[in-house]
Design a protein around this motif. Structure first.
Motif, PDB file in Angstrom:
ATOM      1  N   UNK A 188       3.362 -35.577 -44.397  1.00  0.00           N
ATOM      2  CA  UNK A 188       4.484 -34.637 -44.435  1.00  0.00           C
ATOM      3  C   UNK A 188       5.840 -35.322 -44.347  1.00  0.00           C
ATOM      4  N   UNK A 189       5.872 -36.604 -43.989  1.00  0.00           N
ATOM      5  CA  UNK A 189       7.142 -37.298 -43.833  1.00  0.00           C
ATOM      6  C   UNK A 189       7.709 -37.213 -42.433  1.00  0.00           C
ATOM      7  N   UNK A 190       7.028 -36.484 -41.525  1.00  0.00           N
ATOM      8  CA  UNK A 190       7.518 -36.389 -40.140  1.00  0.00           C
ATOM      9  C   UNK A 190       7.486 -37.735 -39.435  1.00  0.00           C
ATOM     10  N   UNK A 191       6.654 -38.656 -39.920  1.00  0.00           N
ATOM     11  CA  UNK A 191       6.552 -39.962 -39.277  1.00  0.00           C
ATOM     12  C   UNK A 191       7.888 -40.701 -39.332  1.00  0.00           C
ATOM     13  N   UNK A 192       8.711 -40.385 -40.338  1.00  0.00           N
ATOM     14  CA  UNK A 192      10.015 -41.043 -40.449  1.00  0.00           C
ATOM     15  C   UNK A 192      10.965 -40.590 -39.332  1.00  0.00           C
ATOM     16  N   UNK A 193      10.679 -39.440 -38.728  1.00  0.00           N
ATOM     17  CA  UNK A 193      11.451 -38.972 -37.578  1.00  0.00           C
ATOM     18  C   UNK A 193      10.808 -39.409 -36.274  1.00  0.00           C
ATOM     19  N   UNK A 194       9.469 -39.280 -36.199  1.00  0.00           N
ATOM     20  CA  UNK A 194       8.754 -39.601 -34.964  1.00  0.00           C
ATOM     21  C   UNK A 194       8.722 -41.107 -34.728  1.00  0.00           C
ATOM     22  N   UNK A 195       8.570 -41.905 -35.791  1.00  0.00           N
ATOM     23  CA  UNK A 195       8.453 -43.352 -35.647  1.00  0.00           C
ATOM     24  C   UNK A 195       9.601 -43.978 -34.869  1.00  0.00           C
ATOM     25  N   UNK A 196      10.874 -43.746 -35.256  1.00  0.00           N
ATOM     26  CA  UNK A 196      11.984 -44.311 -34.479  1.00  0.00           C
ATOM     27  C   UNK A 196      12.020 -43.822 -33.034  1.00  0.00           C
ATOM     28  N   UNK A 197      11.584 -42.585 -32.783  1.00  0.00           N
ATOM     29  CA  UNK A 197      11.553 -42.082 -31.405  1.00  0.00           C
ATOM     30  C   UNK A 197      10.523 -42.840 -30.581  1.00  0.00           C
ATOM     31  N   UNK A 198       9.361 -43.093 -31.173  1.00  0.00           N
ATOM     32  CA  UNK A 198       8.331 -43.873 -30.486  1.00  0.00           C
ATOM     33  C   UNK A 198       8.832 -45.290 -30.211  1.00  0.00           C
ATOM     34  N   UNK A 199       9.470 -45.903 -31.194  1.00  0.00           N
ATOM     35  CA  UNK A 199       9.973 -47.256 -31.040  1.00  0.00           C
ATOM     36  C   UNK A 199      10.981 -47.338 -29.891  1.00  0.00           C
ATOM     37  N   UNK A 200      11.897 -46.383 -29.851  1.00  0.00           N
ATOM     38  CA  UNK A 200      12.930 -46.399 -28.800  1.00  0.00           C
ATOM     39  C   UNK A 200      12.303 -46.200 -27.416  1.00  0.00           C
ATOM     40  N   UNK A 201      11.356 -45.242 -27.297  1.00  0.00           N
ATOM     41  CA  UNK A 201      10.736 -44.973 -26.000  1.00  0.00           C
ATOM     42  C   UNK A 201       9.934 -46.180 -25.516  1.00  0.00           C
TER      43      UNK A 201
END
Length: 709
Positions: free
Chosen positions: A517-530
């Motif tokens: 769905x392309x949501x990984x492009x939003x979730x990925x940076x959040x995971x990286x930062x956390x």
């Protein structure tokens, strides 16, 4: 002798009566000719108007439907650049006054201009209400404008609509010129024949009668035949015969003019039908032509006890070709794929097979049972699908480079799965999607259970949006140990989802949904930062433990091209040193685009960030990537570690991977260590790092801090 009784008198009386009769006949003929001329003019104008307007309406509607089908995917992904390209191409066509894409509320999304001057403005013209509420192609006409609107759907969801305006000025001008020419020619013909008739008045009655016959045969009958032919042409019968064109008078000129007009309309009709029913890139039938043929076939087969199958073939990872090699290379791939599919269908699909390109990288094949085997249409379709998967799996050479792509095929059968074209097309699309979910490069038959699976997946995608902000997504950390002294040196960050209704959702399920769905492009940076923030806290709260955190990066994040910038920004914001972050990529993520990926990874490594190749050994090329892709470490896939104690081949492969990697100065990490014996064997073979249930289960941040303490 009285004049009335003499032969001369009788002759004169008879002649006078004859002349009177001739005059009367002439008067009647002249009156009839004038009325007939007016009738021909009115009929001709009506026929030309109806013919020109109907053809323009059909052409405009077909062209608008074609453009609308091309706009569905760009509008779904809100790709304004692609929408603008398509609209500007339409605006270049003659007679197109405006082209507007709007949403379901009537607000303008794009008007074809570079700066989208009317973006967001709600359409409020007199035609706007019917345009916004239309559920199918809709045509409205004003005095000087033809407005064609087509709603844009993806599945059953209405995204908005396309609206094209065509000027009627050219049509009106053509009608006026043609009518004036007809009027002039008919007037000239009438004057010429009127002179002949007046000359015949001094002749004999037979000459007048003969002239009347001549007029009837030479003028009235050809004109009537011409009118009949015009009506036939108006009805779409372009093969209707015209009167004899060997004549050299005005009627002949008029007849030949009508003949040339008919040929011109026939050529334009062929061109419009070819444009409306043919895919411009591949030369295959398009969606419109396929749908019409499918409807016709279904009418033939209803109640006949015969079956047909639809095969939906979609190229796997085709976007990667456009993103890495460019759209010209993507078009070449589509042309080669279309050629291979056509050859296979011609060879195996039977005489009544039909191949069409539905747009993008999707091809649809219609086949009827042709082998006569006991399995019927399902066996025929399965054999064709298996052959297509094999044929399309062979490499394609583009600009001297080999491109490896697969194909996912969904199959639906009439009448088992559905009795109508709309449901068959929907079911085929669902089956194709399930083939992608099943691992791609395969085929799947539609089943009713797939509808439920699609509904669950759509609901999961909806629930996944905003899950991070709602606190449903969290990170778990699996410890990574150094085998030499069994010291904890880092942890792998793993994403977990606790759904408020369904509980824990398997990562293999929701991560795939996020990727597709392309949501990984939003979730990925959040995971990286956390993950980086947690690593900073570990180092701060437990001095002397320079632990690293490894974060998995999806292929979609890698293709976006912003990964290096995102990583650098996160490190700057969190304060984590570059050596405290390891980026993990799957081997399959870099296949086919090694040159660009190599540049990206080199930038990360130059910044001090470690790059690991995950699931090593399971990809297409294996060890060959170590020569071309700059990495700091490889993670031996758990499938090799699982049988290392009892399978000599797995032990030999694992030992070879360790030796090969060490010879290149690459760190080796073992995944899935679940037994002490596995740990001992890996340590003896010189493996550097390991993780697995025997060493430590994935745990939340609090428990991991307890492990550090």
């Amino acid at each position: 002798m009285k004049l009335g009784t003499s032969l001369y008198g009788r002759f004169l009386i008879a002649l006078a009566l004859a002349l009177l009769a001739v005059v009367a006949v002439v008067v009647v003929v002249l009156h009839r000719q004038e009325a007939m001329r007016d009738d021909v003019l009115v009929l001709g104008r009506q026929s030309m108007h109806a013919l020109a307007f109907d053809r323009m309406a059909e052409r405009s509607e077909a062209a608008t439907v074609q453009v609308a089908s091309d706009l569905v995917n760009p509008l779904y992904y809100f790709d304004l650049d692609e929408i603008g390209v398509l609209l500007r191409a339409v605006l270049k066509q003659p007679d197109v006054v405006y082209a507007v894409v709007f949403d379901n509320d009537g607000a303008v999304i794009h008007d074809g201009s570079r700066d989208i001057r009317s973006y967001g403005q709600v359409m409020d013209d007199p035609m706007a209400f019917e345009v916004i509420t239309a559920r199918g192609p809709h045509i409205q006409v004003s005095e000087d404008l033809l407005d064609v609107a087509v709603p844009l759907y993806i599945g059953d969801v209405r995204l908005g609509g396309l609206r094209l305006g065509y000027s009627l000025a050219a049509v009106a001008a053509d009608e006026q010129r043609a009518a004036a020419g007809m009027d002039e020619r008919l007037s000239a013909t009438g004057r010429r024949h009127a002179g002949w008739i007046m000359a015949a008045m001094v002749g004999l009655l037979l000459l007048a009668i003969g002239l009347g016959v001549l007029v009837q045969r030479g003028l009235v009958r050809p004109v009537r035949r011409l009118a009949d032919a015009t009506r036939a042409i108006e009805a779409g019968d372009f093969a209707a015969p015209l009167p004899d064109t060997g004549r050299r008078d005005e009627v002949g000129d008029l007849t030949r003019a009508f003949g040339r007009m008919r040929e011109s309309i026939l050529r334009q009709d062929r061109d419009m039908r070819r444009m409306a029913y043919t895919d411009a890139l591949t030369g295959l039938a398009n969606r419109l032509a396929f749908r019409e043929e499918l409807d016709r076939r279904l009418m033939e087969l209803h109640g006949a006890g015969r079956q047909l199958a639809l095969l939906f073939a979609d190229i796997d990872d085709f976007k990667r070709v456009n993103d890495t090699l460019g759209h010209d290379a993507g078009d070449e791939v589509l042309v080669q794929f279309a050629s291979r599919i056509r050859e296979t269908v011609d060879r195996l699909g039977g005489e009544r097979s039909l191949l069409a390109r539905f747009g993008g990288d999707e091809f649809v094949i219609l086949v009827e049972s042709f082998s006569g085997g006991q399995g019927g249409i399902r066996d025929d379709a399965a054999h064709l699908a298996e052959t297509l998967v094999a044929e399309l799996g062979r490499p394609i050479v583009i600009d001297g480079r080999q491109v490896f792509l697969g194909t996912s095929i969904g199959i639906t059968v009439f009448p088992d799965d559905a009795a109508g074209a709309t449901m068959l097309l929907k079911n085929g699309d669902i089956a194709m999607y399930q083939a992608k979910v099943a691992g791609k490069n395969c085929h799947r038959f539609y089943s009713r259970a797939m509808d439920q699976a699609v509904e669950r997946r759509v609901r999961m995608e909806q629930d996944l949006r905003g899950a991070w902000e709602r606190g449903e997504l969290s990170l778990a950390y699996q410890p990574i140990y150094r085998l030499e002294d069994r010291r904890l040196v880092g942890a792998e960050a793993l994403l977990r989802w606790h759904h408020p209704e369904y509980g824990a959702v398997a990562p293999s399920v929701f991560i795939d949904v996020a990727e597709q769905s392309g949501l990984i492009e939003t979730i990925g940076p959040q995971v990286l930062r956390a993950a980086c923030m947690d690593a900073v806290e570990w180092r701060s709260d437990f001095p002397g433990n320079d632990l690293f955190v490894s974060v998995n990066v999806s292929p979609r994040q890698l293709r976006s091209g912003d990964l290096a910038i995102q990583v650098e920004q996160v490190l700057a914001q969190t304060g984590l040193p570059a050596d405290g972050l390891h980026i993990e990529l799957t081997e399959t993520a870099v296949i086919g685009d090694e040159q660009r990926v190599s540049g990206l990874l080199a930038r990360l490594r130059d910044a001090g960030i470690k790059v690991w190749l995950d699931d090593f050994g399971t990809g297409f090329s294996g060890l060959s990537h170590l020569r071309r892709v700059p990495v700091d470490g490889v993670k031996i896939d758990r499938s090799f570690i699982a049988d290392v104690l009892r399978d000599p081949d797995d032990l030999a492969l694992t030992t070879a991977i360790i030796a090969m990697a060490h010879s290149l100065g690459i760190t080796v990490v073992a995944e899935g260590v679940e037994k002490e014996g596995q740990y001992d064997v890996l340590r003896e073979r010189g493996c550097d790092l390991a993780q697995g249930y025997w060493l430590g289960y994935p745990m939340n941040g609090h428990d991991f801090r307890g492990l550090l303490a």
